[in-house]
Enzyme design. Structure first.
Site, PDB file in Angstrom:
ATOM      1  N   ARG A   1       0.856  -1.184   0.000  1.00 16.48           N
ATOM      2  CA  ARG A   1       0.000   0.000   0.000  1.00 16.48           C
ATOM      3  C   ARG A   1       0.896   1.239   0.000  1.00 16.48           C
ATOM      4  O   ARG A   1       2.086   1.177   0.303  1.00 16.48           O
ATOM      5  CB  ARG A   1      -0.908  -0.004   1.222  1.00 16.48           C
ATOM      6  CG  ARG A   1      -1.929  -1.132   1.227  1.00 16.48           C
ATOM      7  CD  ARG A   1      -2.589  -1.295   2.581  1.00 16.48           C
ATOM      8  NE  ARG A   1      -3.301  -0.084   2.986  1.00 16.48           N
ATOM      9  CZ  ARG A   1      -3.669   0.186   4.229  1.00 16.48           C
ATOM     10  NH1 ARG A   1      -3.365  -0.644   5.218  1.00 16.48           N
ATOM     11  NH2 ARG A   1      -4.339   1.295   4.501  1.00 16.48           N
TER      12      ARG A   1
ATOM     13  N   SER B   1       0.527   4.125   1.856  1.00 18.76           N
ATOM     14  CA  SER B   1       0.553   4.992   3.036  1.00 18.76           C
ATOM     15  C   SER B   1       1.973   5.098   3.575  1.00 18.76           C
ATOM     16  O   SER B   1       2.808   4.210   3.339  1.00 18.76           O
ATOM     17  CB  SER B   1      -0.362   4.433   4.126  1.00 18.76           C
ATOM     18  OG  SER B   1       0.213   3.275   4.706  1.00 18.76           O
TER      19      SER B   1
ATOM     20  N   LYS C   1      -2.126  -7.924  11.098  1.00 17.93           N
ATOM     21  CA  LYS C   1      -3.460  -7.690  11.660  1.00 17.93           C
ATOM     22  C   LYS C   1      -4.483  -7.320  10.580  1.00 17.93           C
ATOM     23  O   LYS C   1      -5.690  -7.372  10.834  1.00 17.93           O
ATOM     24  CB  LYS C   1      -3.420  -6.605  12.741  1.00 17.93           C
ATOM     25  CG  LYS C   1      -3.080  -5.213  12.277  1.00 17.93           C
ATOM     26  CD  LYS C   1      -2.984  -4.262  13.460  1.00 17.93           C
ATOM     27  CE  LYS C   1      -2.628  -2.845  13.038  1.00 17.93           C
ATOM     28  NZ  LYS C   1      -3.662  -2.201  12.236  1.00 17.93           N
ATOM     29  N   ASP C   2      -4.028  -6.958   9.379  1.00 12.33           N
ATOM     30  CA  ASP C   2      -4.940  -6.640   8.281  1.00 12.33           C
ATOM     31  C   ASP C   2      -5.355  -7.873   7.482  1.00 12.33           C
ATOM     32  O   ASP C   2      -6.209  -7.768   6.592  1.00 12.33           O
ATOM     33  CB  ASP C   2      -4.295  -5.633   7.324  1.00 12.33           C
ATOM     34  CG  ASP C   2      -4.189  -4.237   7.928  1.00 12.33           C
ATOM     35  OD1 ASP C   2      -4.924  -3.959   8.896  1.00 12.33           O
ATOM     36  OD2 ASP C   2      -3.362  -3.443   7.440  1.00 12.33           O
TER      37      ASP C   2
ATOM     38  N   THR D   1     -11.080   5.771  17.660  1.00 15.91           N
ATOM     39  CA  THR D   1     -10.497   4.510  17.194  1.00 15.91           C
ATOM     40  C   THR D   1     -11.303   4.009  16.006  1.00 15.91           C
ATOM     41  O   THR D   1     -12.517   4.209  15.936  1.00 15.91           O
ATOM     42  CB  THR D   1     -10.477   3.437  18.294  1.00 15.91           C
ATOM     43  OG1 THR D   1     -10.002   2.203  17.720  1.00 15.91           O
ATOM     44  CG2 THR D   1     -11.854   3.194  18.897  1.00 15.91           C
TER      45      THR D   1
ATOM     46  N   SER E   1     -11.351   0.765  15.315  1.00 15.78           N
ATOM     47  CA  SER E   1     -11.407  -0.670  15.565  1.00 15.78           C
ATOM     48  C   SER E   1     -12.573  -1.034  16.481  1.00 15.78           C
ATOM     49  O   SER E   1     -12.671  -0.520  17.596  1.00 15.78           O
ATOM     50  CB  SER E   1     -10.084  -1.117  16.209  1.00 15.78           C
ATOM     51  OG  SER E   1     -10.206  -2.349  16.864  1.00 15.78           O
TER      52      SER E   1
ATOM     53  N   ARG F   1     -12.800  -3.869  17.866  1.00 13.55           N
ATOM     54  CA  ARG F   1     -12.141  -4.591  18.966  1.00 13.55           C
ATOM     55  C   ARG F   1     -11.754  -3.639  20.087  1.00 13.55           C
ATOM     56  O   ARG F   1     -12.043  -3.891  21.265  1.00 13.55           O
ATOM     57  CB  ARG F   1     -10.884  -5.310  18.439  1.00 13.55           C
ATOM     58  CG  ARG F   1      -9.991  -5.873  19.553  1.00 13.55           C
ATOM     59  CD  ARG F   1      -8.629  -6.295  19.024  1.00 13.55           C
ATOM     60  NE  ARG F   1      -7.864  -5.192  18.465  1.00 13.55           N
ATOM     61  CZ  ARG F   1      -7.103  -4.373  19.174  1.00 13.55           C
ATOM     62  NH1 ARG F   1      -7.037  -4.487  20.492  1.00 13.55           N
ATOM     63  NH2 ARG F   1      -6.419  -3.407  18.592  1.00 13.55           N
ATOM     64  N   ARG F   2     -11.105  -2.544  19.724  1.00 10.77           N
ATOM     65  CA  ARG F   2     -10.706  -1.578  20.753  1.00 10.77           C
ATOM     66  C   ARG F   2     -11.930  -0.932  21.394  1.00 10.77           C
ATOM     67  O   ARG F   2     -12.005  -0.798  22.611  1.00 10.77           O
ATOM     68  CB  ARG F   2      -9.815  -0.492  20.128  1.00 10.77           C
ATOM     69  CG  ARG F   2      -8.438  -0.980  19.726  1.00 10.77           C
ATOM     70  CD  ARG F   2      -7.656   0.078  18.976  1.00 10.77           C
ATOM     71  NE  ARG F   2      -6.330  -0.389  18.596  1.00 10.77           N
ATOM     72  CZ  ARG F   2      -5.722  -0.084  17.462  1.00 10.77           C
ATOM     73  NH1 ARG F   2      -6.332   0.696  16.573  1.00 10.77           N
ATOM     74  NH2 ARG F   2      -4.519  -0.538  17.196  1.00 10.77           N
TER      75      ARG F   2
ATOM     76  N   ARG G   1     -11.029   6.835  10.572  1.00 15.01           N
ATOM     77  CA  ARG G   1     -10.397   6.180   9.434  1.00 15.01           C
ATOM     78  C   ARG G   1      -9.248   7.074   9.008  1.00 15.01           C
ATOM     79  O   ARG G   1      -9.117   8.200   9.441  1.00 15.01           O
ATOM     80  CB  ARG G   1     -11.397   6.017   8.274  1.00 15.01           C
ATOM     81  CG  ARG G   1     -12.487   4.980   8.482  1.00 15.01           C
ATOM     82  CD  ARG G   1     -11.999   3.543   8.427  1.00 15.01           C
ATOM     83  NE  ARG G   1     -11.159   3.271   7.263  1.00 15.01           N
ATOM     84  CZ  ARG G   1     -11.622   3.011   6.035  1.00 15.01           C
ATOM     85  NH1 ARG G   1     -12.928   3.007   5.805  1.00 15.01           N
ATOM     86  NH2 ARG G   1     -10.786   2.756   5.045  1.00 15.01           N
ATOM     87  N   GLY G   2      -8.414   6.538   8.121  1.00 16.71           N
ATOM     88  CA  GLY G   2      -7.294   7.319   7.621  1.00 16.71           C
ATOM     89  C   GLY G   2      -5.972   6.776   8.124  1.00 16.71           C
ATOM     90  O   GLY G   2      -5.915   5.896   8.980  1.00 16.71           O
TER      91      GLY G   2
ATOM     92  N   VAL H   1      -2.044   7.006   9.870  1.00 18.30           N
ATOM     93  CA  VAL H   1      -1.649   7.360  11.234  1.00 18.30           C
ATOM     94  C   VAL H   1      -1.632   8.872  11.432  1.00 18.30           C
ATOM     95  O   VAL H   1      -2.165   9.392  12.418  1.00 18.30           O
ATOM     96  CB  VAL H   1      -0.268   6.751  11.563  1.00 18.30           C
ATOM     97  CG1 VAL H   1       0.263   7.305  12.886  1.00 18.30           C
ATOM     98  CG2 VAL H   1      -0.363   5.231  11.633  1.00 18.30           C
TER      99      VAL H   1
ATOM    100  N   THR I   1      -3.209  11.206   9.811  1.00 19.37           N
ATOM    101  CA  THR I   1      -4.574  11.743   9.782  1.00 19.37           C
ATOM    102  C   THR I   1      -5.257  11.526  11.124  1.00 19.37           C
ATOM    103  O   THR I   1      -5.927  12.422  11.660  1.00 19.37           O
ATOM    104  CB  THR I   1      -5.386  11.067   8.663  1.00 19.37           C
ATOM    105  OG1 THR I   1      -4.785  11.359   7.404  1.00 19.37           O
ATOM    106  CG2 THR I   1      -6.826  11.557   8.660  1.00 19.37           C
ATOM    107  N   ARG I   2      -5.102  10.360  11.691  1.00 23.07           N
ATOM    108  CA  ARG I   2      -5.751  10.054  12.976  1.00 23.07           C
ATOM    109  C   ARG I   2      -5.175  10.903  14.099  1.00 23.07           C
ATOM    110  O   ARG I   2      -5.917  11.336  14.990  1.00 23.07           O
ATOM    111  CB  ARG I   2      -5.618   8.559  13.282  1.00 23.07           C
ATOM    112  CG  ARG I   2      -6.349   7.693  12.272  1.00 23.07           C
ATOM    113  CD  ARG I   2      -6.339   6.232  12.672  1.00 23.07           C
ATOM    114  NE  ARG I   2      -6.854   5.400  11.579  1.00 23.07           N
ATOM    115  CZ  ARG I   2      -7.383   4.207  11.747  1.00 23.07           C
ATOM    116  NH1 ARG I   2      -7.482   3.677  12.947  1.00 23.07           N
ATOM    117  NH2 ARG I   2      -7.817   3.511  10.705  1.00 23.07           N
TER     118      ARG I   2
ATOM    119  N   CYS J   1     -13.373  -8.123  10.747  1.00 23.64           N
ATOM    120  CA  CYS J   1     -13.249  -6.848  11.465  1.00 23.64           C
ATOM    121  C   CYS J   1     -14.580  -6.339  12.004  1.00 23.64           C
ATOM    122  O   CYS J   1     -14.618  -5.335  12.700  1.00 23.64           O
ATOM    123  CB  CYS J   1     -12.584  -5.788  10.588  1.00 23.64           C
ATOM    124  SG  CYS J   1     -13.646  -5.133   9.316  1.00 23.64           S
TER     125      CYS J   1
END
Length: 277
Positions: A12, A14, A83-84, A128, A130, A132-133, A150-151, A153, A155-156, A242
């Site tokens: 990717r 990013s 994890k993806d 987040t 996720s 899960r989180r 979303r976005g 790192v 961006t977040r 997910c």
């Protein structure tokens, strides 16, 4: 003997993905003596930024086009954040190597020094992307307001200010790989927030039967492979994706044993089932 062409590594685009793929490319060059070339692939998950992954097909949207590049031989290898990866990868491909795992924990980045999960104010807004989180945070702190993110790192991290958040939760490994480890206010214990399957691990994917898949043993870490295999078996057995708040972490135990902790929860955090073996 003819000189081998550069090994094409699909990734990717990013900053984090490029940093991760670049580190693998350097390792391949050093240990295998092969030239490498990064091939940027824009995935469906990268194109669709304003919708929850759970609603549009899950994390597999970050690897579909990358796997297609391997299958049509426009790339030789691919580097993923483990994890993806969904429970099942595309037929004809294998996960050929796993370098040594980085920090698998989740990270809290707050508005000021000393921020921590337990010290967030009542009703704090926590960002987040996720489920899960989010579910585990709500199980621990039902007062929190979970704000979807979303976005990439960067961006977040910007949304911490732009969306008036008290904290964002990201993966420690990604921040460390981008040289942003000093932004972390708390590396959250897995006892509080159990990580995603494969978090902190990179996976190198190749075509099954391609000679380079065997050569990649030179960059494989046996302990990481064993731990990730246990976590992915858990993911596969529970048929997780997910949209399911599912977590697992395998760690070295005594002797030749590993300890696997697993968790599945309801999205609102009201029901959490934990087990270890």
């Amino acid at each position: 003997m003819s000189r081998r062409a550069a090994v094409r590594i699909a990734t990717r685009g990013s900053p984090l993905a490029l940093a991760q793929s670049g580190s693998i490319a350097r390792r391949i060059e050093e240990r295998l003596g092969l030239e490498t070339e990064l091939v940027e692939v824009r995935t469906t998950g990268d194109r669709i930024q304003n919708v929850s992954l759970a609603k549009i097909g899950g994390k597999g949207l970050f690897i579909k086009e990358i796997e297609e590049a391997l299958l049509d031989e426009s790339a030789d290898l691919a580097v993923h954040s483990a994890k993806d990866l969904p429970a099942q990868i595309a037929p004809g491909l294998i996960l050929a190597a796993f370098p040594e795992r980085a920090d698998p924990r989740d990270a809290l980045i707050g508005r000021g020094a000393g921020s921590s999960l337990t010290d967030l104010p009542e009703g704090a807004r926590v960002g987040t992307g996720s489920v899960r989180r989010g579910s585990q945070l709500l199980a621990m702190r039902p007062d929190l307001e979970i704000v979807p993110l979303r976005g990439n790192v960067e961006t977040r991290l910007r949304k911490l200010e732009d969306e008036d958040l008290h904290a964002v939760i990201l993966a420690c490994a990604g921040l460390d790989r981008l040289g942003l480890g000093d932004r972390i206010h708390e590396r959250i214990s897995p006892e509080l927030l159990l990580p995603s399957v494969g978090q902190g691990t990179l996976a190198i994917e190749a075509r099954d039967g391609d000679p380079i898949a065997d050569e990649l043993r030179a960059v494989d870490h046996a302990g990481t492979r064993t731990e990730l295999s246990a976590e992915r078996a858990f993911l596969s057995r529970l048929e997780g994706d997910c949209s399911v708040p599912l977590a697992a972490l395998a760690e070295r135990g005594s002797g030749d044993r590993i300890v696997l902790r697993g968790l599945v929860a309801s999205p609102d955090g009201r029901r959490v089932v934990r087990a270890s073996a």
